[in-house]
Design a protein around this motif. Structure first.
Motif, PDB file in Angstrom:
ATOM      1  N   GLU A   1      35.093  29.064  38.903  1.00 37.02           N
ATOM      2  CA  GLU A   1      34.834  29.234  37.477  1.00 37.02           C
ATOM      3  C   GLU A   1      33.930  30.441  37.233  1.00 37.02           C
ATOM      4  O   GLU A   1      34.152  31.214  36.283  1.00 37.02           O
ATOM      5  CB  GLU A   1      34.200  27.959  36.916  1.00 37.02           C
ATOM      6  CG  GLU A   1      35.197  26.816  36.746  1.00 37.02           C
ATOM      7  CD  GLU A   1      34.522  25.536  36.298  1.00 37.02           C
ATOM      8  OE1 GLU A   1      33.284  25.422  36.474  1.00 37.02           O
ATOM      9  OE2 GLU A   1      35.228  24.649  35.788  1.00 37.02           O
ATOM     10  N   SER A   2      32.926  30.616  38.088  1.00 40.12           N
ATOM     11  CA  SER A   2      32.038  31.767  37.951  1.00 40.12           C
ATOM     12  C   SER A   2      32.805  33.067  38.163  1.00 40.12           C
ATOM     13  O   SER A   2      32.612  34.054  37.431  1.00 40.12           O
ATOM     14  CB  SER A   2      30.884  31.655  38.944  1.00 40.12           C
ATOM     15  OG  SER A   2      30.046  32.781  38.882  1.00 40.12           O
ATOM     16  N   TRP A   3      33.687  33.092  39.156  1.00 42.44           N
ATOM     17  CA  TRP A   3      34.482  34.287  39.457  1.00 42.44           C
ATOM     18  C   TRP A   3      35.474  34.573  38.339  1.00 42.44           C
ATOM     19  O   TRP A   3      35.684  35.720  37.946  1.00 42.44           O
ATOM     20  CB  TRP A   3      35.188  34.068  40.789  1.00 42.44           C
ATOM     21  CG  TRP A   3      35.880  35.238  41.376  1.00 42.44           C
ATOM     22  CD1 TRP A   3      35.323  36.317  41.994  1.00 42.44           C
ATOM     23  CD2 TRP A   3      37.312  35.455  41.442  1.00 42.44           C
ATOM     24  NE1 TRP A   3      36.291  37.182  42.446  1.00 42.44           N
ATOM     25  CE2 TRP A   3      37.521  36.673  42.120  1.00 42.44           C
ATOM     26  CE3 TRP A   3      38.411  34.716  41.002  1.00 42.44           C
ATOM     27  CZ2 TRP A   3      38.790  37.187  42.355  1.00 42.44           C
ATOM     28  CZ3 TRP A   3      39.683  35.228  41.235  1.00 42.44           C
ATOM     29  CH2 TRP A   3      39.864  36.444  41.907  1.00 42.44           C
TER      30      TRP A   3
ATOM     31  N   GLY B   1      41.474  32.383  30.627  1.00 39.60           N
ATOM     32  CA  GLY B   1      41.227  31.025  30.162  1.00 39.60           C
ATOM     33  C   GLY B   1      40.333  30.245  31.111  1.00 39.60           C
ATOM     34  O   GLY B   1      39.735  30.799  32.039  1.00 39.60           O
ATOM     35  N   ASN B   2      40.258  28.933  30.867  1.00 37.50           N
ATOM     36  CA  ASN B   2      39.381  28.048  31.632  1.00 37.50           C
ATOM     37  C   ASN B   2      40.131  27.374  32.768  1.00 37.50           C
ATOM     38  O   ASN B   2      41.330  27.091  32.670  1.00 37.50           O
ATOM     39  CB  ASN B   2      38.792  26.976  30.708  1.00 37.50           C
ATOM     40  CG  ASN B   2      37.953  27.576  29.607  1.00 37.50           C
ATOM     41  OD1 ASN B   2      37.179  28.511  29.838  1.00 37.50           O
ATOM     42  ND2 ASN B   2      38.105  27.061  28.389  1.00 37.50           N
ATOM     43  N   LEU B   3      39.411  27.109  33.847  1.00 40.78           N
ATOM     44  CA  LEU B   3      40.006  26.484  35.028  1.00 40.78           C
ATOM     45  C   LEU B   3      40.395  25.038  34.741  1.00 40.78           C
ATOM     46  O   LEU B   3      39.587  24.247  34.242  1.00 40.78           O
ATOM     47  CB  LEU B   3      39.018  26.534  36.196  1.00 40.78           C
ATOM     48  CG  LEU B   3      39.479  25.882  37.505  1.00 40.78           C
ATOM     49  CD1 LEU B   3      40.688  26.620  38.081  1.00 40.78           C
ATOM     50  CD2 LEU B   3      38.331  25.852  38.516  1.00 40.78           C
TER      51      LEU B   3
ATOM     52  N   TYR C   1      45.250  29.421  47.376  1.00 31.75           N
ATOM     53  CA  TYR C   1      45.169  28.287  46.456  1.00 31.75           C
ATOM     54  C   TYR C   1      46.105  28.522  45.275  1.00 31.75           C
ATOM     55  O   TYR C   1      46.316  29.671  44.859  1.00 31.75           O
ATOM     56  CB  TYR C   1      43.757  28.155  45.888  1.00 31.75           C
ATOM     57  CG  TYR C   1      42.679  27.709  46.834  1.00 31.75           C
ATOM     58  CD1 TYR C   1      42.346  26.360  46.969  1.00 31.75           C
ATOM     59  CD2 TYR C   1      41.952  28.648  47.563  1.00 31.75           C
ATOM     60  CE1 TYR C   1      41.321  25.961  47.822  1.00 31.75           C
ATOM     61  CE2 TYR C   1      40.929  28.255  48.415  1.00 31.75           C
ATOM     62  CZ  TYR C   1      40.618  26.910  48.537  1.00 31.75           C
ATOM     63  OH  TYR C   1      39.603  26.519  49.384  1.00 31.75           O
ATOM     64  N   PHE C   2      46.607  27.426  44.711  1.00 28.61           N
ATOM     65  CA  PHE C   2      47.179  27.478  43.377  1.00 28.61           C
ATOM     66  C   PHE C   2      46.037  27.292  42.388  1.00 28.61           C
ATOM     67  O   PHE C   2      45.210  26.397  42.547  1.00 28.61           O
ATOM     68  CB  PHE C   2      48.217  26.370  43.167  1.00 28.61           C
ATOM     69  CG  PHE C   2      49.519  26.603  43.873  1.00 28.61           C
ATOM     70  CD1 PHE C   2      50.266  27.751  43.624  1.00 28.61           C
ATOM     71  CD2 PHE C   2      50.014  25.664  44.765  1.00 28.61           C
ATOM     72  CE1 PHE C   2      51.477  27.968  44.265  1.00 28.61           C
ATOM     73  CE2 PHE C   2      51.216  25.873  45.411  1.00 28.61           C
ATOM     74  CZ  PHE C   2      51.954  27.022  45.168  1.00 28.61           C
ATOM     75  N   VAL C   3      46.000  28.146  41.377  1.00 28.19           N
ATOM     76  CA  VAL C   3      44.972  28.075  40.335  1.00 28.19           C
ATOM     77  C   VAL C   3      45.671  27.917  38.990  1.00 28.19           C
ATOM     78  O   VAL C   3      46.508  28.750  38.619  1.00 28.19           O
ATOM     79  CB  VAL C   3      44.100  29.347  40.329  1.00 28.19           C
ATOM     80  CG1 VAL C   3      43.164  29.347  39.119  1.00 28.19           C
ATOM     81  CG2 VAL C   3      43.301  29.448  41.623  1.00 28.19           C
ATOM     82  N   THR C   4      45.344  26.843  38.293  1.00 33.22           N
ATOM     83  CA  THR C   4      45.890  26.628  36.955  1.00 33.22           C
ATOM     84  C   THR C   4      44.764  26.752  35.940  1.00 33.22           C
ATOM     85  O   THR C   4      43.703  26.129  36.093  1.00 33.22           O
ATOM     86  CB  THR C   4      46.534  25.234  36.836  1.00 33.22           C
ATOM     87  OG1 THR C   4      47.531  25.093  37.849  1.00 33.22           O
ATOM     88  CG2 THR C   4      47.190  25.069  35.468  1.00 33.22           C
ATOM     89  N   THR C   5      44.981  27.590  34.940  1.00 29.08           N
ATOM     90  CA  THR C   5      44.014  27.756  33.862  1.00 29.08           C
ATOM     91  C   THR C   5      44.690  27.390  32.537  1.00 29.08           C
ATOM     92  O   THR C   5      45.883  27.069  32.495  1.00 29.08           O
ATOM     93  CB  THR C   5      43.500  29.209  33.775  1.00 29.08           C
ATOM     94  OG1 THR C   5      44.520  30.038  33.204  1.00 29.08           O
ATOM     95  CG2 THR C   5      43.115  29.742  35.145  1.00 29.08           C
TER      96      THR C   5
ATOM     97  N   LEU D   1      34.928  40.191  45.436  1.00 32.28           N
ATOM     98  CA  LEU D   1      34.461  39.188  46.388  1.00 32.28           C
ATOM     99  C   LEU D   1      34.360  37.803  45.749  1.00 32.28           C
ATOM    100  O   LEU D   1      33.872  37.640  44.636  1.00 32.28           O
ATOM    101  CB  LEU D   1      33.105  39.590  46.957  1.00 32.28           C
ATOM    102  CG  LEU D   1      33.082  40.813  47.867  1.00 32.28           C
ATOM    103  CD1 LEU D   1      31.654  41.113  48.315  1.00 32.28           C
ATOM    104  CD2 LEU D   1      33.988  40.620  49.085  1.00 32.28           C
ATOM    105  N   LEU D   2      34.820  36.805  46.511  1.00 29.33           N
ATOM    106  CA  LEU D   2      34.709  35.394  46.142  1.00 29.33           C
ATOM    107  C   LEU D   2      34.408  34.607  47.402  1.00 29.33           C
ATOM    108  O   LEU D   2      35.123  34.759  48.401  1.00 29.33           O
ATOM    109  CB  LEU D   2      36.004  34.897  45.490  1.00 29.33           C
ATOM    110  CG  LEU D   2      36.126  33.390  45.244  1.00 29.33           C
ATOM    111  CD1 LEU D   2      35.035  32.899  44.300  1.00 29.33           C
ATOM    112  CD2 LEU D   2      37.509  33.045  44.696  1.00 29.33           C
TER     113      LEU D   2
END
Length: 313
Positions: free
Chosen positions: A13-15, A22-24, A39-43, A92-93
């Protein structure tokens, strides 16, 4: 694709605050492949693939990410990298270089038919032609020098007979050089799990992080050795002819490429036999990992070495 580096929702969320995506909503690890963390990331604005690079540095990433952007703009079905507010494709993450790319619709095809193979061949030729106008250059980091050096590392772990076969194949390849063949941008890892399909239509080539500049027909050999393989390491001639016909419907092979084809098939198998041996004997630790059997490509080479018909006519 695997999970070696754990990312928490709070870290992500910070990254993501550096993006306008949008939001995570969901973060889900992907356990497939063997090199990077995915990873799969859905926002609230869509679904993406997050990749954390375990070996590549931030300075090395522009070749790959700009290439994907270039190919997508030229009509090649592939993910498009997402730029952050600073117009960066990567940052970077969790201490690793990371990027987000669009998540394509479609799924992989574990048991492809001739129509799938023909479509893969045609799209690969489209990719090779689109790569002609990509200005960046990257030498193949896993070419003959790499497989020779890696073999020295794995020989002590191998059964003696297998080590002798690997040594003999490397010696065979050292007698052939194809520097004058047509070259350009290649995917270099276009296996079944790196192509998404919607029915019998290619929805996208994915995982471009072995892409480089090398001999084009070598890329075709890598694909054929996987897409057309049988369980015993032999090649299905119907699928092989379909893949080659699809490719040549867009970009016909030159006579020099056809002459080099039998050796290129063995070179493509050698590259993955060697890398899978390394992953087997010197595995990378991870939370979710997936390794593949090196014996498959040892068998592929054995069949190619006895083959008379290479499906080009």
């Amino acid at each position: 694709m695997s999970v070696y580096t754990t990312v928490t929702p709070a870290e992500l969320e910070s990254w993501l605050a550096h993006y306008t995506l949008g939001n995570l909503l969901e973060l889900k690890g992907i356990a497939a492949g063997i090199t990077n963390t995915n990873y799969f990331v859905t926002t609230t604005q869509g679904r993406y693939v997050l990749t954390l690079f375990e070996t590549l540095t931030l300075d090395e990433l522009p070749y790959y990410l700009n290439l994907m952007s270039h190919l997508a703009r030229h009509g090649v079905a592939c993910p498009a990298p997402m730029a952050d507010r600073s117009d960066r494709f990567a940052s970077l993450l969790a201490g690793k270089p990371a990027c987000l790319v669009s998540c394509l619709n479609g799924g992989d095809v574990p048991e492809p038919g001739a129509a799938h193979c023909r479509a893969v061949g045609a799209m690969m030729a489209d990719m090779h032609l689109a790569g002609d106008t990509y200005p960046a250059r990257m030498a193949n980091p896993r070419g003959p020098a790499w497989w020779s050096a890696t073999a020295q590392v794995v020989y002590p772990h191998m059964p003696k007979a297998d080590a002798e076969l690997l040594h003999a194949e490397i010696a065979f390849q050292s007698q052939h050089r194809f520097d004058t063949l047509p070259s350009g941008v290649i995917h270099a890892d276009l296996f079944r799990d790196n192509v998404l399909f919607a029915g019998e239509t290619v929805a996208g080539f994915i995982d471009f992080y072995y892409a480089c500049n090398d001999v084009l027909v070598y890329d075709l050999a890598i694909a054929l050795n996987d897409w057309c393989s049988l369980p015993d390491g032999d090649i299905d001639p119907i699928r092989a002819r379909a893949l080659l016909a699809g490719y040549q419907s867009v970009r016909p092979l030159t006579e020099a490429e056809k002459a080099a084809w039998p050796v290129m098939l063995r070179a493509a198998a050698l590259r993955f036999w060697t890398s899978r041996l390394y992953d087997k004997y010197l595995p990378q630790a991870g939370e979710l990992t997936f390794t593949k059997d090196p014996a498959q490509f040892q068998q592929v080479i054995a069949h190619h070495s006895r083959r008379d018909d290479f499906w080009l006519l």
